[in-house]
Design a protein around this motif. Sequence first.
Motif, PDB file in Angstrom:
ATOM      1  N   GLY A 180      48.573   8.367  38.967  1.00 34.59           N
ATOM      2  CA  GLY A 180      48.272   7.136  38.249  1.00 34.59           C
ATOM      3  C   GLY A 180      47.522   6.134  39.101  1.00 34.59           C
ATOM      4  N   GLU A 181      47.926   5.994  40.361  1.00 35.20           N
ATOM      5  CA  GLU A 181      47.233   5.067  41.259  1.00 35.20           C
ATOM      6  C   GLU A 181      45.784   5.493  41.456  1.00 35.20           C
ATOM      7  OE1 GLU A 181      48.617   2.169  43.242  1.00 35.20           O
ATOM      8  OE2 GLU A 181      49.645   2.344  41.316  1.00 35.20           O
ATOM      9  N   ALA A 182      45.561   6.792  41.654  1.00 34.62           N
ATOM     10  CA  ALA A 182      44.197   7.273  41.866  1.00 34.62           C
ATOM     11  C   ALA A 182      43.347   7.106  40.612  1.00 34.62           C
ATOM     12  CB  ALA A 182      44.230   8.743  42.298  1.00 34.62           C
ATOM     13  N   ILE A 183      43.921   7.442  39.452  1.00 35.34           N
ATOM     14  CA  ILE A 183      43.183   7.297  38.194  1.00 35.34           C
ATOM     15  C   ILE A 183      42.864   5.822  37.928  1.00 35.34           C
ATOM     16  CG2 ILE A 183      43.361   7.543  35.692  1.00 35.34           C
ATOM     17  CD1 ILE A 183      42.769  10.126  37.156  1.00 35.34           C
ATOM     18  N   GLY A 184      43.846   4.943  38.155  1.00 33.10           N
ATOM     19  CA  GLY A 184      43.605   3.514  37.955  1.00 33.10           C
ATOM     20  C   GLY A 184      42.513   2.995  38.860  1.00 33.10           C
ATOM     21  N   SER A 185      42.492   3.440  40.109  1.00 37.44           N
ATOM     22  CA  SER A 185      41.451   3.013  41.042  1.00 37.44           C
ATOM     23  C   SER A 185      40.075   3.456  40.571  1.00 37.44           C
ATOM     24  CB  SER A 185      41.752   3.574  42.435  1.00 37.44           C
ATOM     25  OG  SER A 185      40.707   3.268  43.337  1.00 37.44           O
ATOM     26  N   LEU A 186      39.965   4.709  40.136  1.00 29.38           N
ATOM     27  CA  LEU A 186      38.681   5.207  39.645  1.00 29.38           C
ATOM     28  C   LEU A 186      38.239   4.462  38.385  1.00 29.38           C
ATOM     29  CD1 LEU A 186      39.223   9.053  40.113  1.00 29.38           C
ATOM     30  CD2 LEU A 186      37.725   7.573  41.475  1.00 29.38           C
ATOM     31  N   GLY A 202      45.199  14.899  29.199  1.00 31.23           N
ATOM     32  CA  GLY A 202      46.218  15.905  29.430  1.00 31.23           C
ATOM     33  C   GLY A 202      47.631  15.366  29.448  1.00 31.23           C
ATOM     34  N   TYR A 203      47.768  14.059  29.657  1.00 28.95           N
ATOM     35  CA  TYR A 203      49.100  13.449  29.755  1.00 28.95           C
ATOM     36  C   TYR A 203      49.188  12.223  28.848  1.00 28.95           C
ATOM     37  CZ  TYR A 203      49.726  16.421  33.831  1.00 28.95           C
ATOM     38  OH  TYR A 203      49.834  17.507  34.661  1.00 28.95           O
ATOM     39  N   GLU A 204      48.988  12.432  27.575  1.00 24.25           N
ATOM     40  CA  GLU A 204      48.997  11.318  26.637  1.00 24.25           C
ATOM     41  C   GLU A 204      49.943  11.528  25.461  1.00 24.25           C
ATOM     42  OE1 GLU A 204      45.095  12.737  23.984  1.00 24.25           O
ATOM     43  OE2 GLU A 204      45.123  10.796  24.979  1.00 24.25           O
ATOM     44  N   LYS A 205      50.825  12.526  25.569  1.00 30.18           N
ATOM     45  CA  LYS A 205      51.788  12.722  24.486  1.00 30.18           C
ATOM     46  C   LYS A 205      52.791  11.573  24.465  1.00 30.18           C
ATOM     47  CE  LYS A 205      51.711  17.744  23.855  1.00 30.18           C
ATOM     48  NZ  LYS A 205      50.567  18.065  24.710  1.00 30.18           N
ATOM     49  N   PRO A 206      53.395  11.314  23.297  1.00 30.68           N
ATOM     50  CA  PRO A 206      54.386  10.225  23.208  1.00 30.68           C
ATOM     51  C   PRO A 206      55.533  10.436  24.192  1.00 30.68           C
ATOM     52  CG  PRO A 206      53.762  10.980  21.017  1.00 30.68           C
ATOM     53  CD  PRO A 206      53.151  11.941  21.984  1.00 30.68           C
ATOM     54  N   ASN A 207      55.944   9.346  24.858  1.00 30.34           N
ATOM     55  CA  ASN A 207      57.077   9.425  25.780  1.00 30.34           C
ATOM     56  C   ASN A 207      58.254   8.548  25.351  1.00 30.34           C
ATOM     57  OD1 ASN A 207      55.987   6.938  26.388  1.00 30.34           O
ATOM     58  ND2 ASN A 207      55.373   7.468  28.469  1.00 30.34           N
ATOM     59  N   GLY A 418      46.182   3.298  34.516  1.00 37.47           N
ATOM     60  CA  GLY A 418      46.788   3.691  35.778  1.00 37.47           C
ATOM     61  C   GLY A 418      48.161   4.303  35.629  1.00 37.47           C
ATOM     62  N   HIS A 419      48.595   4.545  34.396  1.00 33.79           N
ATOM     63  CA  HIS A 419      49.890   5.175  34.137  1.00 33.79           C
ATOM     64  C   HIS A 419      49.675   6.484  33.384  1.00 33.79           C
ATOM     65  CE1 HIS A 419      52.181   1.072  34.257  1.00 33.79           C
ATOM     66  NE2 HIS A 419      51.782   1.474  35.444  1.00 33.79           N
ATOM     67  N   LEU A 420      50.511   7.450  33.660  1.00 33.33           N
ATOM     68  CA  LEU A 420      50.524   8.688  32.891  1.00 33.33           C
ATOM     69  C   LEU A 420      51.682   8.651  31.912  1.00 33.33           C
ATOM     70  CD1 LEU A 420      49.912  11.484  35.571  1.00 33.33           C
ATOM     71  CD2 LEU A 420      48.224  10.206  34.234  1.00 33.33           C
ATOM     72  N   ALA A 421      51.495   9.287  30.762  1.00 33.38           N
ATOM     73  CA  ALA A 421      52.613   9.500  29.841  1.00 33.38           C
ATOM     74  C   ALA A 421      53.186  10.882  30.164  1.00 33.38           C
ATOM     75  CB  ALA A 421      52.165   9.378  28.399  1.00 33.38           C
ATOM     76  N   GLU A 440      61.078  10.199  31.164  1.00 37.49           N
ATOM     77  CA  GLU A 440      61.183   9.437  32.407  1.00 37.49           C
ATOM     78  C   GLU A 440      59.908   8.649  32.712  1.00 37.49           C
ATOM     79  OE1 GLU A 440      62.361  12.797  34.679  1.00 37.49           O
ATOM     80  OE2 GLU A 440      60.312  13.391  35.210  1.00 37.49           O
ATOM     81  N   SER A 441      58.760   9.125  32.241  1.00 37.68           N
ATOM     82  CA  SER A 441      57.509   8.395  32.491  1.00 37.68           C
ATOM     83  C   SER A 441      57.505   7.042  31.796  1.00 37.68           C
ATOM     84  CB  SER A 441      56.310   9.222  32.022  1.00 37.68           C
ATOM     85  OG  SER A 441      56.348   9.438  30.616  1.00 37.68           O
ATOM     86  N   ALA A 442      58.133   6.955  30.615  1.00 40.19           N
ATOM     87  CA  ALA A 442      58.196   5.669  29.908  1.00 40.19           C
ATOM     88  C   ALA A 442      59.004   4.656  30.708  1.00 40.19           C
ATOM     89  CB  ALA A 442      58.801   5.860  28.523  1.00 40.19           C
TER      90      ALA A 442
END
Length: 648
Positions: A180-186, A202-207, A418-421, A440-442
Amino acid sequence: MPRRALAAALLCLSGYLAAPACLATAEEAAVTAAIKAALTEAEPLPQSRFENFQNSLQAAAQRLEERLSPDPDAWRAWQTYLGWQALEPQFGEAPPLTRRDLLGLDAMLMKLRANHPGLELPEFVALADAVEHYREAAFWVAVGRARDPLPIYRKRLEGLQEQLRRHAERPTPETRWKIGEAIGSLQRLGAAADVTATVEAGYEKPNLIARISETAVNGVASRPISQQQPVRDTIQGTPIRGTAHTTGVVRVKPLESPDQVKVALHFEGVINSRTTGSRKPVCIYSNGRTDFCASSVVTADGENLAASPSTVQAKTNTNIRSIQKTGGKVGKKLIEKIAWKKACESKPCAEREATQKAKRKVAAGFDEQVRDAIAQGNANYQEKVILPLTRRNALPRLLRLSSSSEAVSLLTAVAARGHLATDTQPPVAADGDIVFQLHESAVDNVLPLLVGGLVIKQDNPSEQPQLVGNAPKWLKQLSTRKETTATQGAAPEPTDNAGFEPWFMQLNRSRPASVTFDGQVATIRLRAEELGSTALEEPLKNWDLVVTYEVAASGSGILLRKSGPVDAFPTGFDPEWDSKLTAKQLSLRRTLSGNMNARAETGQGFPSEIPIEGVRLPVKGFEDRPLVLNQIDCDGGWLTVVWSLPKR
């Protein structure tokens, strides 16, 4: 993207799989191409892009000044609050980008993202976005003034690739955090857009998933109505006076709707009236009964509530108790006999007229009540949900509301930039009236909003730990409750006050804590920017405390029971993947974990048990009885809790 597909693509990039096997699907090919392209970029930040960020920052600052400057006092107050002096030097051709300048921008951004009234204005939101992008770009420009930034940029991309491989194979809160930190930075930099889009997809399903049955919806929303009102009307040209007593109940019926919550409100009841009609030379004394049903459809689409105008079905029946002549007894019997005959002849028409007037009155009253409730609901939703999330730039990427004839449902991906679900589906839940499933991601993604930067401290053994900072009121109230045991009537464990040592912990601002749900155990990791006590020579910086709790049902409630000792790791160290600590880190780990476990043995620090009371509905008939706990599962990254309503 499925986890296995993502793992295959990333392993291929590392040379573990042959190229043909890794290009089996379009998703894998997209990941491969995106990362390869990003690794071959000539530079992380072209000068033209930095100038665009700088121009956007200056334009956003100017728009905010134009909005606020008509009120000089308010404008000066906002400048003082934001630390405006940190912004102005960045507008020149060669802006200073020292560590002090970057920290000043960080401080301004933190204030712009605070949950402070007014910061939801578009001008503030735009300035916060501009500062966030410029701050990321400024870092790379500052690096470029000292050395070539390209190796650092490529190393970060390679680190992202490695964390994606790890997360696909064996996910942990640390791999999720680092990705998440790397994606947010980019994203802030505006670089490697294909990489960020592919990973997020790839990581956007409901949490977070919730389902409430029709029975539970009615248990919460239905309510009895009892009103008494004066009657002032005219029926068939005859003035009517008296009183009317309305009784009934409002019920809720979910309706089929795939893309919003839609429910029908039904107000069913009866109006009993006792009236006197005066038409010289007689008075007519009557009882009336109007049976009615008013209906309105309410919708919720994630932005607001709305209601349709009501429709009313009604039928009025009257019973004439007596007719009496007024003004003396001359001709009394004859006049009353004639009046009775006329009243009986006109009764059907009078009842039809009374029915139509009752429909209009019921509709007007019901519409007013629904309108007021909708307005209050929208105001609460905006004030307590939308505005705070807008100020914090934390609106969820995904929100799906739906309803059926049996239940209303909510699915959301709690994940800001910058967060993954998650890429997993929730487990099958047991039957019940209220189903709540939380990945747990939520939890990880919402904790920065609740406790980011919070200070926890305890100066006196006779007092509960204090929360210092912008914590929610409910959390502060929860922290002041004294620890109780799960067994009713049992005495609390003794606390060794003689061995007490004052302590404090300031949580990380961006990732204050994480949780793992696995094997009926919740593992909590608190990330401390600074941690100190009298047992330590000086405060420790960037150390985490890890504690595990078994999760089990306890009657109608839930009991968390500490299992195993408290552990400690440097922030960022992943015990699932990393294997080496320096000698200094090992020494600090022993000291810190030893101190925390010694506290636990004397009743200080992390409690041995955390009882969570059963849930009660704030509805008449259910207040004194908790919901029946049908299921509590904590496994595979998901917490699943299912309740049923108690029998009345």
